[in-house]
Scaffold this motif. Structure first.
Motif, PDB file in Angstrom:
ATOM      1  N   LYS A 198      24.151 -21.083   4.907  1.00  0.00           N
ATOM      2  CA  LYS A 198      25.276 -20.484   4.191  1.00  0.00           C
ATOM      3  C   LYS A 198      26.370 -21.528   3.985  1.00  0.00           C
ATOM      4  CE  LYS A 198      23.228 -16.467   4.586  1.00  0.00           C
ATOM      5  NZ  LYS A 198      22.559 -15.839   3.408  1.00  0.00           N
ATOM      6  N   HIS A 247      13.684 -25.267   0.322  1.00  0.00           N
ATOM      7  CA  HIS A 247      12.405 -24.694  -0.114  1.00  0.00           C
ATOM      8  C   HIS A 247      11.513 -25.793  -0.708  1.00  0.00           C
ATOM      9  CE1 HIS A 247      12.275 -20.403   0.575  1.00  0.00           C
ATOM     10  NE2 HIS A 247      13.491 -20.238   0.088  1.00  0.00           N
ATOM     11  N   CYS A 259      24.243 -23.557   9.517  1.00  0.00           N
ATOM     12  CA  CYS A 259      22.950 -23.011   9.948  1.00  0.00           C
ATOM     13  C   CYS A 259      23.199 -22.180  11.206  1.00  0.00           C
ATOM     14  CB  CYS A 259      21.959 -24.144  10.224  1.00  0.00           C
ATOM     15  SG  CYS A 259      20.308 -23.595  10.713  1.00  0.00           S
ATOM     16  N   GLN A 275      23.013 -25.485  -4.077  1.00  0.00           N
ATOM     17  CA  GLN A 275      21.580 -25.182  -4.195  1.00  0.00           C
ATOM     18  C   GLN A 275      20.812 -25.689  -2.973  1.00  0.00           C
ATOM     19  OE1 GLN A 275      19.819 -26.300  -7.977  1.00  0.00           O
ATOM     20  NE2 GLN A 275      21.598 -25.577  -9.119  1.00  0.00           N
ATOM     21  N   GLU A 305      16.897 -19.500   3.745  1.00  0.00           N
ATOM     22  CA  GLU A 305      17.948 -18.518   3.443  1.00  0.00           C
ATOM     23  C   GLU A 305      18.961 -18.348   4.568  1.00  0.00           C
ATOM     24  OE1 GLU A 305      14.915 -18.078   0.477  1.00  0.00           O
ATOM     25  OE2 GLU A 305      14.758 -18.157   2.683  1.00  0.00           O
ATOM     26  N   VAL A 358      19.647 -24.104  -0.459  1.00  0.00           N
ATOM     27  CA  VAL A 358      18.492 -23.275  -0.122  1.00  0.00           C
ATOM     28  C   VAL A 358      17.279 -23.702  -0.958  1.00  0.00           C
ATOM     29  CG1 VAL A 358      17.540 -20.930  -0.195  1.00  0.00           C
ATOM     30  CG2 VAL A 358      19.861 -21.315   0.669  1.00  0.00           C
TER      31      VAL A 358
END
Length: 312
Positions: A17, A290, A7, A284, A14, A286
């Motif tokens: 990474k 969400h 982060c 997954q 988003e 991200v």
């Protein structure tokens, strides 16, 4: 080398990474854990997005990093397998299934972590998968802390109202309260009725039907497990010596190995449900953030990090 979720700045999901970093080397008093599973909970998304208001935003920046997280590998709970032990380690051996929590040290969104054997790590429940072991930590630890601070073990026939019982902390809180033979009233939306039935809670108030505000019973403890109820709002629900506790505030749930041992015992005795809502693979992350950001999850969201044939 290992993969880790980084982060690099505060922001939406988003910003996360996956990077390749050097695998940590354990010190003499540390163990190297191959992390199999962690979770994405309300605290994780709040930290990632710096989702707090007012003075708390300044406090979080001072504690976590002003413009970006000082510790870019987030995550505070883990379940995994000990791959290597330092020369001074005596409590664990290679191959042990363990689970634990790292608090503000973070670092569990990675394939490996080095942690002192004296920190908050212990043997995982024998009958749990790694996903289940990871799922019970965050909510269970927080619930144990706040309910004990509320005096749940000190009062006979204790009456407890828990607000927000479908999140990871709330679902854990009803189970911890049950282990104390408490008289429990759960507060959630009507969408949480099936989870409450699954957890064996029969006295349920649905806030989307106005029942919470109309309630007139008195309780020894009122615990806001989601940070959306105020002490003023709940004052009429408290007995004269009743205690109000909330996860939203300056009181931080301190962590201990004893909390992990309580959770292990409850799970091994069939008295604790991991309440896993969804499981996402590491790549997954991200999507997992969400999902939690949207609200409405029922229990825990697990992030699988590694795979191993020895997973129970």
């Amino acid at each position: 080398m290992m993969k880790a979720i980084i982060c690099p700045k505060y922001g939406p999901p988003e910003v996360l990474k996956i990077s390749t970093l050097a695998k940590p080397i354990p010190k003499k008093n540390e163990v190297l854990v191959k992390i199999m599973a962690t979770t994405v909970n309300s605290a994780d998304v709040r930290i990632r997005g710096l989702k707090v208001d007012g003075l708390m935003k300044l406090v979080m920046r001072l504690v976590l990093g002003f413009n970006k997280p000082r510790k870019p590998i987030l995550g505070t709970v883990f379940s995994g397998i000990i791959e290597h032990i330092g020369t001074n380690v005596s409590d664990f051996k290679v191959g042990d299934n363990v689970f634990g929590m790292t608090g503000l040290m973070f670092g569990t969104n990675a394939e490996y972590i080095a942690i002192s054997e004296k920190d908050n790590i212990t043997l995982a429940p024998m009958n749990a998968t790694h996903e289940e072991s990871a799922a019970i930590v965050f909510g269970g630890q927080s619930a144990i802390y706040f309910l004990e601070k509320g005096g749940i073990a000190k009062k006979p026939n204790v009456k407890v109202l828990i607000y927000g019982t479908t999140g990871s902390v709330g679902a854990a809180a009803v189970q911890i309260a049950k282990s104390h033979n408490a008289h429990i009233t759960a507060v959630c939306s009507t969408r949480g009725s099936k989870l409450m039935e699954r957890l064996g809670i029969t006295n349920v108030l649905f806030y989307d039907q106005g029942q919470f505000e109309e309630h007139r019973s008195k309780y020894d403890i009122v615990f806001d497990a989601v940070g959306k109820a105020s002490k003023k709002q709940c004052k009429s629900l408290l007995k004269e010596d009743g205690v109000f506790k909330t996860v939203e505030g300056l009181e931080v749930a301190s962590e201990s190995k004893r909390q992990l041992e309580i959770l292990r015992e409850l799970f091994e005795n069939g008295c604790y449900d991991a309440t896993i809502d969804k499981v996402f693979p590491m790549d997954q992350v991200v999507a997992a953030h969400h999902y939690v950001d949207q609200g409405g999850k029922k229990g825990n969201v697990v992030l699988t990090i590694g795979t191993n044939d020895t997973n129970p």
